[in-house]
Design a protein around this motif. Structure first.
Motif, PDB file in Angstrom:
ATOM      1  N   MET A 178       0.853  -1.163   0.000  1.00 45.50           N
ATOM      2  CA  MET A 178       0.000   0.000   0.000  1.00 45.50           C
ATOM      3  C   MET A 178       0.907   1.237   0.000  1.00 45.50           C
ATOM      4  O   MET A 178       1.889   1.278   0.732  1.00 45.50           O
ATOM      5  CB  MET A 178      -0.898  -0.033   1.250  1.00 45.50           C
ATOM      6  N   PRO A 179       0.580   2.254  -0.805  1.00 46.05           N
ATOM      7  CA  PRO A 179       1.367   3.490  -0.785  1.00 46.05           C
ATOM      8  C   PRO A 179       1.361   4.107   0.619  1.00 46.05           C
ATOM      9  O   PRO A 179       0.360   4.046   1.329  1.00 46.05           O
ATOM     10  CB  PRO A 179       0.643   4.392  -1.771  1.00 46.05           C
ATOM     11  N   PHE A 180       2.478   4.708   1.012  1.00 41.24           N
ATOM     12  CA  PHE A 180       2.641   5.276   2.341  1.00 41.24           C
ATOM     13  C   PHE A 180       3.089   6.727   2.213  1.00 41.24           C
ATOM     14  O   PHE A 180       4.171   7.002   1.687  1.00 41.24           O
ATOM     15  CB  PHE A 180       3.677   4.459   3.121  1.00 41.24           C
ATOM     16  N   PHE A 181       2.229   7.647   2.650  1.00 42.86           N
ATOM     17  CA  PHE A 181       2.551   9.074   2.601  1.00 42.86           C
ATOM     18  C   PHE A 181       2.888   9.560   4.005  1.00 42.86           C
ATOM     19  O   PHE A 181       2.142   9.302   4.954  1.00 42.86           O
ATOM     20  CB  PHE A 181       1.382   9.885   2.039  1.00 42.86           C
ATOM     21  N   GLN A 182       4.002  10.286   4.115  1.00 38.86           N
ATOM     22  CA  GLN A 182       4.447  10.753   5.424  1.00 38.86           C
ATOM     23  C   GLN A 182       4.108  12.208   5.685  1.00 38.86           C
ATOM     24  O   GLN A 182       3.996  12.614   6.826  1.00 38.86           O
ATOM     25  CB  GLN A 182       5.947  10.555   5.566  1.00 38.86           C
ATOM     26  N   GLY A 183       4.002  13.014   4.655  1.00 40.54           N
ATOM     27  CA  GLY A 183       3.757  14.434   4.868  1.00 40.54           C
ATOM     28  C   GLY A 183       3.602  15.180   3.569  1.00 40.54           C
ATOM     29  O   GLY A 183       3.399  14.594   2.503  1.00 40.54           O
ATOM     30  N   LYS A 184       3.746  16.481   3.654  1.00 39.84           N
ATOM     31  CA  LYS A 184       3.524  17.376   2.526  1.00 39.84           C
ATOM     32  C   LYS A 184       4.472  17.120   1.360  1.00 39.84           C
ATOM     33  O   LYS A 184       4.162  17.459   0.222  1.00 39.84           O
ATOM     34  CB  LYS A 184       3.670  18.815   3.004  1.00 39.84           C
ATOM     35  N   ALA A 185       5.620  16.517   1.596  1.00 36.48           N
ATOM     36  CA  ALA A 185       6.605  16.290   0.530  1.00 36.48           C
ATOM     37  C   ALA A 185       6.026  15.496  -0.641  1.00 36.48           C
ATOM     38  O   ALA A 185       6.476  15.650  -1.775  1.00 36.48           O
ATOM     39  CB  ALA A 185       7.833  15.585   1.088  1.00 36.48           C
ATOM     40  N   GLU A 186       5.039  14.668  -0.387  1.00 41.06           N
ATOM     41  CA  GLU A 186       4.433  13.867  -1.461  1.00 41.06           C
ATOM     42  C   GLU A 186       3.230  14.563  -2.111  1.00 41.06           C
ATOM     43  O   GLU A 186       2.653  14.036  -3.046  1.00 41.06           O
ATOM     44  CB  GLU A 186       3.977  12.506  -0.919  1.00 41.06           C
ATOM     45  N   PHE A 187       2.851  15.730  -1.603  1.00 44.31           N
ATOM     46  CA  PHE A 187       1.670  16.435  -2.106  1.00 44.31           C
ATOM     47  C   PHE A 187       1.929  17.078  -3.459  1.00 44.31           C
ATOM     48  O   PHE A 187       3.003  17.595  -3.731  1.00 44.31           O
ATOM     49  CB  PHE A 187       1.242  17.536  -1.133  1.00 44.31           C
ATOM     50  N   GLY A 188       0.892  17.044  -4.281  1.00 43.36           N
ATOM     51  CA  GLY A 188       0.876  17.799  -5.517  1.00 43.36           C
ATOM     52  C   GLY A 188       0.001  19.013  -5.317  1.00 43.36           C
ATOM     53  O   GLY A 188      -0.305  19.411  -4.184  1.00 43.36           O
ATOM     54  N   ASP A 189      -0.475  19.607  -6.412  1.00 46.95           N
ATOM     55  CA  ASP A 189      -1.334  20.777  -6.315  1.00 46.95           C
ATOM     56  C   ASP A 189      -2.668  20.427  -5.657  1.00 46.95           C
ATOM     57  O   ASP A 189      -3.182  21.200  -4.855  1.00 46.95           O
ATOM     58  CB  ASP A 189      -1.567  21.362  -7.708  1.00 46.95           C
ATOM     59  N   LYS A 190      -3.187  19.253  -5.985  1.00 45.30           N
ATOM     60  CA  LYS A 190      -4.478  18.842  -5.430  1.00 45.30           C
ATOM     61  C   LYS A 190      -4.455  17.416  -4.887  1.00 45.30           C
ATOM     62  O   LYS A 190      -5.161  17.105  -3.933  1.00 45.30           O
ATOM     63  CB  LYS A 190      -5.548  18.965  -6.514  1.00 45.30           C
ATOM     64  N   TYR A 191      -3.650  16.557  -5.505  1.00 41.00           N
ATOM     65  CA  TYR A 191      -3.564  15.152  -5.124  1.00 41.00           C
ATOM     66  C   TYR A 191      -2.095  14.776  -4.886  1.00 41.00           C
ATOM     67  O   TYR A 191      -1.208  15.366  -5.509  1.00 41.00           O
ATOM     68  CB  TYR A 191      -4.125  14.248  -6.230  1.00 41.00           C
ATOM     69  N   PRO A 192      -1.845  13.778  -4.032  1.00 43.02           N
ATOM     70  CA  PRO A 192      -0.463  13.319  -3.899  1.00 43.02           C
ATOM     71  C   PRO A 192       0.060  12.850  -5.255  1.00 43.02           C
ATOM     72  O   PRO A 192      -0.659  12.198  -6.008  1.00 43.02           O
ATOM     73  CB  PRO A 192      -0.561  12.148  -2.923  1.00 43.02           C
ATOM     74  N   VAL A 193       1.303  13.206  -5.571  1.00 33.25           N
ATOM     75  CA  VAL A 193       1.844  12.851  -6.885  1.00 33.25           C
ATOM     76  C   VAL A 193       3.049  11.930  -6.803  1.00 33.25           C
ATOM     77  O   VAL A 193       3.368  11.262  -7.775  1.00 33.25           O
ATOM     78  CB  VAL A 193       2.225  14.101  -7.709  1.00 33.25           C
ATOM     79  N   THR A 194       3.705  11.892  -5.679  1.00 33.36           N
ATOM     80  CA  THR A 194       4.930  11.118  -5.575  1.00 33.36           C
ATOM     81  C   THR A 194       4.777  10.015  -4.544  1.00 33.36           C
ATOM     82  O   THR A 194       4.544  10.300  -3.372  1.00 33.36           O
ATOM     83  CB  THR A 194       6.108  12.027  -5.145  1.00 33.36           C
ATOM     84  N   ILE A 195       4.869   8.772  -4.975  1.00 32.86           N
ATOM     85  CA  ILE A 195       4.871   7.652  -4.031  1.00 32.86           C
ATOM     86  C   ILE A 195       6.319   7.243  -3.843  1.00 32.86           C
ATOM     87  O   ILE A 195       6.935   6.664  -4.735  1.00 32.86           O
ATOM     88  CB  ILE A 195       4.015   6.469  -4.536  1.00 32.86           C
ATOM     89  N   LYS A 196       6.868   7.611  -2.688  1.00 29.46           N
ATOM     90  CA  LYS A 196       8.268   7.313  -2.398  1.00 29.46           C
ATOM     91  C   LYS A 196       8.413   6.062  -1.536  1.00 29.46           C
ATOM     92  O   LYS A 196       9.429   5.408  -1.563  1.00 29.46           O
ATOM     93  CB  LYS A 196       8.915   8.485  -1.655  1.00 29.46           C
ATOM     94  N   LYS A 197       7.366   5.773  -0.764  1.00 30.42           N
ATOM     95  CA  LYS A 197       7.442   4.642   0.163  1.00 30.42           C
ATOM     96  C   LYS A 197       6.192   3.791   0.056  1.00 30.42           C
ATOM     97  O   LYS A 197       5.120   4.270  -0.287  1.00 30.42           O
ATOM     98  CB  LYS A 197       7.607   5.143   1.597  1.00 30.42           C
TER      99      LYS A 197
END
Length: 93
Positions: free
Chosen positions: A1-20
């Motif tokens: 499952m994608p794991f978002f930790q904070g604002k670093a993965e945010f795009g303009d409206k939706y998360p754009v970067t799945i790093k973890k």
């Protein structure tokens, strides 16, 4: 499952970067949940467009009363600065 930790993965409206990724999700967000940053900076918002897991830097606003998630997103986006001013803390707001 994608794991978002904070604002670093945010795009303009939706998360754009799945790093973890995680195989043991603890806090889950679902499609159309509002993701709000609760740590450095406080108040930044995105809409979850996938089911995902969130870390300590995010919280979820889940729509239980059929409020349009787009409306809620833009309402919070307009108030990000006011929300940020409510943050307190010695290490992180």
């Amino acid at each position: 499952m994608p794991f978002f930790q904070g604002k670093a993965e945010f795009g303009d409206k939706y998360p754009v970067t799945i790093k973890k990724w995680t195989t043991k999700p603890i806090k889950k967000a679902y499609n159309h949940d509002i993701l709000i940053s609760v740590r450095a900076p406080v108040g930044t918002v995105n809409i979850s467009n996938i089911n995902c897991c969130i870390g300590r830097g995010l919280s979820i606003i889940r729509n239980y009363n059929s409020v349009n998630c787009q409306y809620l997103f833009y309402f919070l986006r307009l108030n990000e600065e006011n929300i940020s001013k409510l943050g307190t803390g010695s290490t992180f707001k």
